[in-house]
Design an enzyme around this catalytic site. Structure first.
Site, PDB file in Angstrom:
ATOM      1  N   ALA A  64      47.296  14.512  56.502  1.00 34.30           N
ATOM      2  CA  ALA A  64      48.256  13.419  56.691  1.00 34.30           C
ATOM      3  C   ALA A  64      49.586  13.751  56.030  1.00 34.30           C
ATOM      4  CB  ALA A  64      47.692  12.124  56.114  1.00 34.30           C
ATOM      5  N   GLY A 107      43.176  15.213  57.340  1.00 35.14           N
ATOM      6  CA  GLY A 107      43.219  14.801  58.737  1.00 35.14           C
ATOM      7  C   GLY A 107      43.085  15.965  59.693  1.00 35.14           C
ATOM      8  N   GLU A 110      39.429  16.441  60.023  1.00 34.23           N
ATOM      9  CA  GLU A 110      38.938  15.341  60.863  1.00 34.23           C
ATOM     10  C   GLU A 110      39.294  15.576  62.329  1.00 34.23           C
ATOM     11  OE1 GLU A 110      39.039  11.410  58.077  1.00 34.23           O
ATOM     12  OE2 GLU A 110      40.955  12.423  58.368  1.00 34.23           O
ATOM     13  N   GLU A 130      41.073  14.370  50.123  1.00 37.51           N
ATOM     14  CA  GLU A 130      41.701  13.067  49.895  1.00 37.51           C
ATOM     15  C   GLU A 130      41.424  12.493  48.511  1.00 37.51           C
ATOM     16  OE1 GLU A 130      41.289  13.411  54.389  1.00 37.51           O
ATOM     17  OE2 GLU A 130      40.102  13.951  52.631  1.00 37.51           O
TER      18      GLU A 130
END
Length: 256
Positions: A64, A107, A110, A130
């Protein structure tokens, strides 16, 4: 320039390249929106039978955009409805192959796990860091990682935030194929070509039934499989495939 580049390198195959090299392909709001738009369009494009998703030779995606999140509040993030962008990828009915070079972190990891097949280079790495910045994965990282590598391996990665190498990811079942760094995209495109030459209806049913059955009781999952098998008996591609096999010729599948 667009944050996501679309190419058609071979018949029936679409290639999506993340294109924020200056930010290590961090998943900005703009990038995610463009990615979702492409996946929605490609899902509806009858000429596309397989999608390859990649970054560049140095990084897949570094997660992110923390600058955007630093002062963001819960309501602001809630109203973004980012889950809709991720659902466009997760709900794609066509096979998605992630071609991963370099880091796939946060991310980015992911995003790779939204694919159906992951081809990774020897130098690639995967992680969910994270926890190190005071949050947790927010796009399926805890759930998809546990389903891919098991509870204990997932918790070790999630609770420490430490990345794992591509060879380790392959050992744990997170990576489908491990190849030399320079072979990642060629191998992903070769797989896409192989899949695209197969009957599209059968390919789509395999993906749908497998994903739907993963979290269903075995009896329910087997019922879904039987129904899909029975449905495909009505397809023209079934007749073409079986006729070609018996006649010892190459089949031509039309997706009907």
């Amino acid at each position: 320039m667009s944050d996501v580049l679309l190419e058609h390198p071979q018949p029936h195959v679409a290639l999506l390249r993340l294109n924020r090299p200056e930010a290590r392909n961090a998943l900005s709001q703009s990038l995610r929106a463009q990615l979702a738009e492409h996946f929605r369009a490609l899902s509806a494009d009858e000429t596309v039978r397989c999608i390859v998703l990649t970054g560049n030779e140095r990084v897949f995606a570094a997660g992110a955009d923390l600058k955007a999140l630093l002062d963001a509040g819960p309501i602001e993030v809630l109203l973004l409805n980012n889950q809709r962008m991720w659902e466009a990828i997760a709900g794609c009915p066509k096979p998605v192959i992630a071609a991963v070079n370099g880091h796939a972190l946060g991310g980015g990891c992911e995003l790779a796990m939204h694919a159906d097949i992951i081809v990774a280079g020897q130098s690639a790495s995967f992680g969910q860091p994270e926890v190190r910045v005071g949050v947790i994965p927010g796009a399926g990282g805890t759930q998809r990682l546990a389903r891919a590598v098991g509870k204990f391996n997932a918790l070790r990665m999630l609770l420490t935030g430490e990345p794992i190498s591509a060879p380790k990811a392959a050992e744990l079942g997170l990576v489908s194929e491990l190849v030399a760094d320079e072979e990642v995209l060629p191998r992903a495109l070769a797989l896409a070509g192989q899949i695209s030459a197969l009957p599209p209806l059968a390919v789509a049913q395999i993906k749908e039934v497998l994903l739907a059955g993963l979290d269903a009781p075995l009896d329910t999952a087997l019922m879904l499989e039987r129904k899909a098998f029975q449905l495909l008996l009505a397809s023209a591609d079934k007749r073409e495939g079986m006729s070609a096999f018996l006649e010892k010729r190459a089949p031509i599948f039309r997706g009907c």
